[in-house]
Motif scaffolding. Structure first.
Motif, mmCIF file in Angstrom:
data_model
loop_
_atom_site.group_PDB
_atom_site.id
_atom_site.type_symbol
_atom_site.label_atom_id
_atom_site.label_comp_id
_atom_site.label_asym_id
_atom_site.label_seq_id
_atom_site.Cartn_x
_atom_site.Cartn_y
_atom_site.Cartn_z
ATOM 1 N N GLN A 1 0.814 -1.208 0.000
ATOM 2 C CA GLN A 1 0.000 0.000 0.000
ATOM 3 C C GLN A 1 0.847 1.257 0.000
ATOM 4 O OE1 GLN A 1 -2.786 0.179 3.231
ATOM 5 N NE2 GLN A 1 -3.681 2.142 2.566
ATOM 6 N N ASP A 2 1.883 1.261 0.833
ATOM 7 C CA ASP A 2 2.701 2.470 0.968
ATOM 8 C C ASP A 2 3.818 2.536 -0.055
ATOM 9 O OD1 ASP A 2 1.086 3.054 3.109
ATOM 10 O OD2 ASP A 2 2.489 2.261 4.608
ATOM 11 N N CYS A 3 4.398 1.422 -0.381
ATOM 12 C CA CYS A 3 5.534 1.397 -1.302
ATOM 13 C C CYS A 3 5.341 0.281 -2.324
ATOM 14 C CB CYS A 3 6.847 1.189 -0.541
ATOM 15 S SG CYS A 3 7.166 2.412 0.745
ATOM 16 N N PRO A 4 4.431 0.455 -3.293
ATOM 17 C CA PRO A 4 4.144 -0.635 -4.233
ATOM 18 C C PRO A 4 5.295 -0.923 -5.174
ATOM 19 C CG PRO A 4 2.988 1.371 -4.866
ATOM 20 C CD PRO A 4 3.599 1.656 -3.531
ATOM 21 N N TRP A 5 6.299 -0.085 -5.151
ATOM 22 C CA TRP A 5 7.436 -0.321 -6.046
ATOM 23 C C TRP A 5 8.500 -1.234 -5.445
ATOM 24 C CZ3 TRP A 5 5.906 4.423 -4.148
ATOM 25 C CH2 TRP A 5 6.605 4.911 -3.047
ATOM 26 N N MET A 6 8.422 -1.508 -4.114
ATOM 27 C CA MET A 6 9.435 -2.333 -3.474
ATOM 28 C C MET A 6 9.269 -3.794 -3.898
ATOM 29 S SD MET A 6 11.128 -0.109 -1.906
ATOM 30 C CE MET A 6 12.239 -1.127 -0.949
ATOM 31 N N VAL A 7 10.401 -4.511 -4.003
ATOM 32 C CA VAL A 7 10.429 -5.880 -4.514
ATOM 33 C C VAL A 7 10.892 -6.810 -3.389
ATOM 34 C CG1 VAL A 7 11.307 -7.401 -6.312
ATOM 35 C CG2 VAL A 7 11.065 -4.939 -6.767
ATOM 36 N N SER A 8 10.089 -7.839 -3.145
ATOM 37 C CA SER A 8 10.455 -8.825 -2.131
ATOM 38 C C SER A 8 11.112 -10.028 -2.787
ATOM 39 C CB SER A 8 9.200 -9.270 -1.358
ATOM 40 O OG SER A 8 8.310 -9.946 -2.236
ATOM 41 N N ASP A 9 11.755 -10.872 -1.955
ATOM 42 C CA ASP A 9 12.400 -12.075 -2.484
ATOM 43 C C ASP A 9 11.382 -13.022 -3.097
ATOM 44 O OD1 ASP A 9 14.778 -11.042 -1.628
ATOM 45 O OD2 ASP A 9 14.770 -12.130 0.290
ATOM 46 N N GLU A 10 10.197 -13.108 -2.471
ATOM 47 C CA GLU A 10 9.186 -13.986 -3.019
ATOM 48 C C GLU A 10 8.741 -13.539 -4.411
ATOM 49 O OE1 GLU A 10 9.139 -12.567 -0.137
ATOM 50 O OE2 GLU A 10 9.375 -14.225 1.298
#
Length: 967
Positions: free
Chosen positions: A881-890
């Motif tokens: 919601q706050d940072c939709p551009w961040m990428v997780s390992d999953e």
């Protein structure tokens, strides 16, 4: 406090702006002058209409008034911002101009004429020309009284219908100088108006020669009767004609006042000669007149035709008579010199047609009822009792025998042989000679004035090269001195022909062509149902106008078919020239109204038929911003949409007034037209780019004529920009997919912003080669993409002039766009090579391209989740919601196969597409909520990175765009 501008009233300053707020002194609200921050003293409460609000010209000696702007009526007068620059302007004066400069120096009022003196008398004099006195009796002898009436009435029907059409056009708005040319050009537009203006001006110049030759013939005949001669009959006519035209030129150069006085004098002379002629028809004939063929009560015998010579047929006589009826536009041709053209032209023209038609009918009937066709003029040719049986001709009934000259065809008198038969019939022959002089000289003078007036207006409009030299006027009446000289030279050239029957048919087709276009102008303006067509003259019919146009064209061919072809050929040539040059004029013509009607009708009709795949066209909404700032993007899309499909250049501006002006300015359309890009422009105002693009995606287009492909440039600075901007950019692509748009992203090594600073709107790019590199790099277009489908029937579609090298099974927008590109001339020699990669996930995983993978990881490194986020201090829902551009390992693991595919495809493109002119490659699609915007952006970056040719990333909307069947 320094006032940037203010408005002064009778009591002192009323209103002003000091750079921060408005101030006023008397407590009343005011209105602006609609120029660059200049206000006038209008009270915005109940401002009534004023003529100045609607006129294009300023009255002499006073300030031009303008209506209050919407800003002043709608906005709070105490707001602390000035009027926006996008308010409509009228004067274009710069701030600081003094009010004294607004007042023009009073000038003396030029000569203006009413409907009687300016139109009716002028038209009647031009109609009562050389044909009336010198050819009407001869025409009556050839055609008989009955067919002569038919010729007169047919001519009057054509001129009468044209007069009605002229009246309707002339009362549809303010008429300025230029006469026939002005009426046609402002109705049908510059294309037909310009061509007919040249032809009509030339025809009037030739008519000067026709009437002058008629005058010279009369003078030469008088000289011959007296036994005088200059050289010989033909050269005498030429010499007298040149001298006469020179004298008429001197009268014209003296000014319209002297010309008008001369016309009134000629008018009274003609009326006296008519009265003299009518009196002569009822006076018993003397033996001398009877010897020359003057008898009474032979109406029945001369009612039937008696054709003689090569011109002896109905249309031959019509072609000679018709120029006499062409003077109906003499009043309209000096429209700039009339007090009230909208009243004078209809009333004066129609009255002139009525009275002149009546006079022609009376003269044709009386001359046919009084004079036989052949007479010897010999007093001894009386009938004796012994020769009664052998006598020929109507004169036998009255005791005269002209058999010898009739048999030998040597009769010098009679209406078939003597052009000046009206002098024989009249009570006092010199008055008929005076009438001939008045009719010929007045008609010649009217034509000599009309031709330069029409030509001057045409020259001022700058529709054709070179002729602008003749547009300059002189004096308070703006007299076209140079135009007079040109008309004089043309007239002298035709005077040297010295044969009236040769000159008359030449101009008949030109006048008929003018009449046809005037009638068609009225008809076309009527059927368009434009709100701007509201003539105050109601006594016309669009269908009668159409009939007049058709009859005029038919008669052109019946008279002289080759002359009709020449006239029409000249019109088509001049029409084509204006269409090619496209002059920057806009007169609100009926052609524009008709184009709107047709476009609207076709757009509505498209809604009645469902779309079919065979008619699919890529209709592009191109996010260009101001088009002049991204010429490469504009030119590329225009290459495959030109004459094929829709292109809309979209621009999103901020909410400030200046930005709104930028978003809605017509200067962008001007720039597109100047660059010959067939595109629409659509600007919107929004708080942010994504919202504005949503507005464009949902609101651009009309009915079925609306975009289905979004085309934008690649965001080159995404790694330096704020992450929220990346999310908005990728969000725009998602929005397009949600609205069933196809999406294309164009990337070039140099970038699409060719000018780092905004280019001035409307100015042409200084770099004329900013897109040429798209054309001249290579003879190959490589279409590279990934697909698992393979169908062999693509081969036939992709082969363009036998240049296709590799044809594989694919369908969709990625194939259609290269094909459309190769249909254009610049790309016609290019070959299309299609590469299909079919690699499984296991193959990609076992492939070693560690350097490329490492570069990809460096791209998304700044957008990976940090340790605190991994430890659960921030939930996944809050992160999305706050940072939709961040990428997780999953997310990286889930999208690993797509990531490896983009990396590998980029390597393939670098190996095989170095010499390509442009690369079309299928764009990957990331699932909303499953693929972060930074990861999606990294895919696009990786796929198109380090490629020398321009790259177009293409993705359709999963609907068919190609078909392989005929039904």
């Amino acid at each position: 406090m320094k006032t940037l501008f203010s408005v002064k009233g009778e009591e002192g300053p009323k209103y002003g702006f000091d750079g921060s707020k408005f101030h006023y002194g008397d407590g009343t609200s005011v209105a602006s002058q609609n120029s660059s921050q200049i206000l006038t003293g209008y009270d915005t409460l109940d401002v009534g209409p004023n003529y100045d609000f609607y006129a294009n010209t300023t009255a002499l000696g006073r300030v031009r008034r303008s209506r209050p702007s919407l800003f002043q009526l709608h906005s709070n007068i105490e707001d602390s911002f000035p009027p926006p620059l996008y308010e409509e302007t009228n004067t274009g004066r710069a701030p600081g101009d003094s009010s004294e400069d607004d007042v023009e120096e009073p000038q003396s009022e030029p000569t203006r004429f009413g409907w009687v003196k300016g139109v009716m008398i002028r038209c009647m004099l031009n109609i009562w020309g050389v044909i009336l006195y010198l050819r009407l009796p001869w025409i009556t002898a050839q055609a008989g009284i009955g067919l002569t009436w038919v010729i007169i009435l047919l001519s009057s029907c054509i001129t009468g219908i044209t007069g009605l059409s002229t009246s309707a056009i002339a009362t549809n708005g303010k008429v300025k100088g230029g006469g026939t040319y002005f009426l046609i050009s402002r109705s049908l537009g510059p294309e037909l108006g310009g061509s007919i203006g040249l032809i009509f001006a030339f025809a009037n110049a030739v008519a000067v020669a026709m009437h002058t030759v008629g005058f010279a013939e009369t003078v030469q005949a008088l000289m011959q009767e007296s036994g005088a001669s200059i050289v010989d009959p033909i050269n005498d006519i030429r010499i007298i004609g040149v001298i006469t035209v020179t004298c008429l030129l001197a009268i014209s150069l003296a000014g319209m006042e002297w010309e008008a006085k001369a016309q009134v004098l000629f008018f009274f002379v003609i009326l006296v000669s008519f009265a003299n002629y009518i009196v002569g028809t009822i006076i018993p004939a003397t033996p001398q007149k009877q010897a020359k063929g003057f008898f009474t009560d032979i109406f029945a015998e001369n009612f039937v035709p008696s054709w003689r010579g090569p011109e002896g047929n109905f249309f031959g006589m019509f072609s000679i008579f018709f120029p006499s009826a062409t003077g109906i536009l003499a009043g309209a041709n000096i429209s700039g010199d009339l007090k009230d053209p909208t009243v004078a032209i209809p009333r004066g023209t129609l009255m002139a047609i009525f009275w002149t038609t009546l006079s022609y009918l009376i003269i044709a009937a009386t001359i046919g009822a009084c004079v036989v066709r052949d007479a010897s003029g010999i007093m001894n040719d009386t009938l004796v009792m012994s020769s009664v049986d052998s006598c020929q001709g109507l004169a036998c009934q009255y005791g005269w025998d002209f058999t010898d000259c009739i048999t030998n065809k040597t009769c010098p008198y009679g209406i078939s042989n003597q052009y000046q038969s009206m002098s024989l019939v009249s009570g006092f022959a010199p008055l008929i000679t005076a009438g001939i002089f008045g009719a010929t000289l007045s008609s010649a003078l009217a034509c000599l004035v009309s031709a330069p007036k029409v030509f001057q207006c045409l020259c001022k409009d700058n529709l054709y090269p070179v002729i602008g030299f003749f547009g300059k006027g002189s004096g308070k009446n703006d007299e076209p001195i140079r135009g007079y000289i040109l008309a004089y030279i043309i007239a002298v050239c035709f005077v040297l022909i010295a044969e009236l029957n040769t000159i008359a048919p030449i101009i008949s087709n030109f006048f008929l062509c003018s009449y046809a276009l005037i009638n068609f102008s009225c008809f076309h303006a009527s059927i368009t149902n434009s709100p701007g067509w509201r003539p105050s003259f109601r006594f016309y019919s669009k269908w009668i106008s159409l009939l007049g146009a058709v009859v005029s064209v038919i008669i052109m061919f019946l008279l002289t078919w080759w002359a009709a072809l020449i006239a029409i050929g000249i019109v088509i040539f001049l029409l084509g020239y204006v269409l090619y040059k496209k002059p920057s004029v806009n007169w609100g013509s009926s052609v524009q109204a008709g184009s709107y009607n047709m476009a609207l009708s076709y757009c509505v009709s498209l809604n009645q038929v469902d779309d079919h795949i065979k008619n699919y066209r890529p209709q592009c909404l191109v996010l260009t911003g101001p088009p002049s700032c991204r010429p490469a993007l504009v030119d590329f899309v225009g290459t495959f949409t030109k004459n094929l499909s829709l292109m809309i250049c979209g621009n999103v501006g901020g909410p400030s007034p200046s930005t709104l002006d930028t978003a809605s300015s017509n200067s962008h359309v001007t720039w597109l037209n100047k660059r010959q890009i067939k595109s629409f422009y659509h600007g919107v105002v929004a708080n942010d780019l994504r919202t504005g693009v949503k507005m464009l995606l949902q609101g651009a287009g009309l009915g079925r004529i609306r975009p289905n492909v979004l085309l934008t440039g690649f965001k080159r600075d995404w790694r330096k920009d704020k992450p929220s901007c990346i999310d908005n950019y990728i969000g725009i692509l998602h929005d397009a997919f949600d609205l069933q748009y196809g999406v294309c992203v164009l990337r070039t090594r140099e970038g699409l912003d060719m000018f780092r600073q905004a280019q001035t709107h409307g100015e042409e790019s200084k770099n004329h080669e900013d897109f040429m590199f798209f054309y001249n790099i290579s003879l190959y277009i490589f279409a590279s993409f990934y697909c698992k489908l393979c169908h062999g029937y693509i081969r036939q579609m992709l082969c363009v002039k036998g240049k296709c090298e590799v044809c594989c099974a694919l369908k969709g927008l990625t194939l259609l766009l290269p094909y459309l590109l190769t249909r254009k001339k610049r790309w016609a020699r290019c070959k299309v090579r299609v590469f299909v990669g079919q690699c499984s996930v296991e193959t990609l995983s076992s492939t070693s391209f560690s350097d490329s993978v490492r570069r990809f990881e460096d791209l998304i490194g700044p957008y990976r989740l940090n340790t605190a986020q991994k430890d659960g201090h921030v939930t996944a829902e809050q992160m999305n919601q706050d940072c939709p551009w961040m990428v997780s390992d999953e997310e990286i693991e889930t999208n690993k196969s797509k990531t490896l595919r983009q990396i590998r495809l980029n390597e393939v493109l670098q190996d095989y597409s170095r010499d390509a002119a442009i690369i079309f490659v299928t764009m990957p699609v990331g699932r909303r909520g499953k693929c972060p915007s930074a990861l999606y952006m990294a895919w696009l970056e990786t796929l198109s990175r380090d490629l020398r040719p321009p790259v177009l990333l293409v993705r359709g909307n999963q609907e068919n765009v190609l078909t392989f069947y005929c039904q």
